[in-house]
Design a protein around this motif. Structure first.
Motif, short mmCIF file in Angstrom:
data_model
loop_
_atom_site.label_atom_id
_atom_site.label_comp_id
_atom_site.label_asym_id
_atom_site.label_seq_id
_atom_site.Cartn_x
_atom_site.Cartn_y
_atom_site.Cartn_z
N PHE A 37 0.83 -1.21 0.00
CA PHE A 37 0.00 0.00 0.00
C PHE A 37 0.86 1.26 0.00
O PHE A 37 0.58 2.21 -0.73
N ILE A 38 1.92 1.27 0.80
CA ILE A 38 2.80 2.43 0.87
C ILE A 38 3.49 2.67 -0.47
O ILE A 38 3.53 3.79 -0.97
N MET A 43 3.90 5.76 -5.51
CA MET A 43 3.91 5.79 -6.97
C MET A 43 2.78 6.66 -7.51
O MET A 43 2.97 7.45 -8.44
N ARG A 44 1.60 6.54 -6.92
CA ARG A 44 0.46 7.35 -7.35
C ARG A 44 0.72 8.82 -7.10
O ARG A 44 0.40 9.68 -7.93
N MET A 45 1.33 9.13 -5.94
CA MET A 45 1.63 10.52 -5.62
C MET A 45 2.62 11.11 -6.62
O MET A 45 2.44 12.22 -7.13
N PHE A 46 3.67 10.36 -6.95
CA PHE A 46 4.66 10.84 -7.92
C PHE A 46 4.06 10.97 -9.32
O PHE A 46 4.38 11.90 -10.06
N MET A 47 3.19 10.05 -9.69
CA MET A 47 2.55 10.14 -11.00
C MET A 47 1.63 11.35 -11.08
O MET A 47 1.60 12.05 -12.10
N SER A 53 -2.83 11.53 -14.51
CA SER A 53 -3.97 11.28 -13.63
C SER A 53 -4.93 10.32 -14.32
O SER A 53 -4.83 10.09 -15.52
N THR A 54 -5.86 9.79 -13.56
CA THR A 54 -6.80 8.83 -14.09
C THR A 54 -8.07 9.48 -14.63
O THR A 54 -8.84 8.84 -15.32
#
Length: 55
Positions: A37-38, A43-47, A53-54
């Motif tokens: 999860f971390i 990874m989502r934060m850096f993307m 974004s999605t």
């Protein structure tokens, strides 16, 4: 490198209560889920910071 456990060590490990062995299993599983999860959150934060974004 580590050596193979001796028969005595294996027998000692098998003498531990089932709840204790299952507790270790649950702790290791929970730790791996939390670590995943971390990493996924980072990874989502850096993307998102890079403009990906999605929606």
């Amino acid at each position: 490198m580590s050596t193979k456990p001796s028969l005595h060590e294996i027998q000692q490990a098998e003498k531990k209560p089932l709840w204790q062995r299952l507790g270790w299993l649950a702790m290791i599983w929970t730790g791996s889920v939390v670590a995943l999860f971390i990493v996924a959150s980072l990874m989502r934060m850096f993307m998102n910071a890079a403009g990906l974004s999605t929606h």
